[in-house]
Scaffold this motif. Sequence first.
Motif, PDB file in Angstrom:
ATOM      1  N   ASP A 127       0.813  -1.221   0.000  1.00  0.00           N
ATOM      2  CA  ASP A 127       0.000   0.000   0.000  1.00  0.00           C
ATOM      3  C   ASP A 127       0.842   1.265   0.000  1.00  0.00           C
ATOM      4  N   SER A 128       2.161   1.115  -0.183  1.00  0.00           N
ATOM      5  CA  SER A 128       3.032   2.299  -0.237  1.00  0.00           C
ATOM      6  C   SER A 128       2.637   3.187  -1.406  1.00  0.00           C
ATOM      7  N   TYR A 129       2.453   4.475  -1.124  1.00  0.00           N
ATOM      8  CA  TYR A 129       1.979   5.438  -2.126  1.00  0.00           C
ATOM      9  C   TYR A 129       3.194   6.027  -2.823  1.00  0.00           C
ATOM     10  N   VAL A 130       3.351   5.701  -4.105  1.00  0.00           N
ATOM     11  CA  VAL A 130       4.576   6.058  -4.822  1.00  0.00           C
ATOM     12  C   VAL A 130       4.251   6.661  -6.186  1.00  0.00           C
ATOM     13  N   ASN A 131       5.275   7.200  -6.809  1.00  0.00           N
ATOM     14  CA  ASN A 131       5.167   7.777  -8.151  1.00  0.00           C
ATOM     15  C   ASN A 131       5.373   6.662  -9.178  1.00  0.00           C
ATOM     16  N   ILE A 132       4.339   6.371  -9.951  1.00  0.00           N
ATOM     17  CA  ILE A 132       4.410   5.295 -10.937  1.00  0.00           C
ATOM     18  C   ILE A 132       4.620   5.895 -12.324  1.00  0.00           C
ATOM     19  N   PRO A 133       5.734   5.637 -12.965  1.00  0.00           N
ATOM     20  CA  PRO A 133       6.033   6.233 -14.268  1.00  0.00           C
ATOM     21  C   PRO A 133       4.991   5.859 -15.317  1.00  0.00           C
ATOM     22  N   ALA A 155      -7.269   5.703  -4.960  1.00  0.00           N
ATOM     23  CA  ALA A 155      -6.386   4.645  -4.451  1.00  0.00           C
ATOM     24  C   ALA A 155      -6.886   3.994  -3.176  1.00  0.00           C
ATOM     25  N   GLY A 156      -7.834   4.616  -2.469  1.00  0.00           N
ATOM     26  CA  GLY A 156      -8.279   4.089  -1.190  1.00  0.00           C
ATOM     27  C   GLY A 156      -7.286   4.400  -0.084  1.00  0.00           C
ATOM     28  N   GLN A 157      -7.205   3.536   0.917  1.00  0.00           N
ATOM     29  CA  GLN A 157      -6.288   3.750   2.034  1.00  0.00           C
ATOM     30  C   GLN A 157      -4.861   3.396   1.616  1.00  0.00           C
ATOM     31  N   VAL A 158      -3.944   4.305   1.903  1.00  0.00           N
ATOM     32  CA  VAL A 158      -2.555   4.122   1.496  1.00  0.00           C
ATOM     33  C   VAL A 158      -1.611   4.455   2.645  1.00  0.00           C
TER      34      VAL A 158
END
Length: 240
Positions: free
Chosen positions: A20-26, A208-211
Amino acid sequence: MVAQYDPHSKKAKLVTIMRDSYVNIPGESPHYNKINSAYSQGGPELLRKTIKKNFGIDVNHFITIDFKGFVKVIDMIAPEGIEVNVTKKMIEDMNLNVEPGAQKLHGKDLLSYVRFRHDKLSDFGRVQRQQEVLSLLKDTFKEQLGSVNGILELPEIGEEIIRDIDTDMDFKTFLSLGKVVLFDQVKGIESMRVPVPNSYSNREYPHAGQVLQLDLDENKEAIQNFFEKNPKPVTKEKSE
């Protein structure tokens, strides 16, 4: 999970990035999402790019395995089971016919064990159990195959395992990893979890919901400090 092995120090290291880690997705819209959505959107290659973009780690190879493959591989490598500590809550949730305490679980039940998250630790407890089982599996694999007969059986076992996984490694490279476990005497597995303690907050977004909202700079630094920065390459033997 991201793993690193240094053949000179004989150390193996394992980082588990919480799903659930909220990251930058290319290349994905929206650009920020849970890291597990990188795999669902673009498979191993997009996940590889996402890890590099956010944490500065260049992943060289990948191995993926589904639930069915996990069960088959566990029962092949550890036919007598893997001993873990099960709680009453786990037994009730997984419908196990065992008593609380140390018990040997086989493939199907061990899959339930590593997936269990219905206690106060939730996903964080699941990560601990996954890392625990990988370390125990390494020890069992070494014990099972660390004989002359085991050495002779290694190629056959490797062929069986590679049928149940997806990887970008050729068979020769994959088999060499098994030999590392048997002959290089890996001195345990050091592990860590991302996000590291006190480096995240719980947030919620409509898409994204809960992150887990990470302090990316802190976690990037933690991963890079954990891994060997410049592991020496394996020296290839010259043929006569």
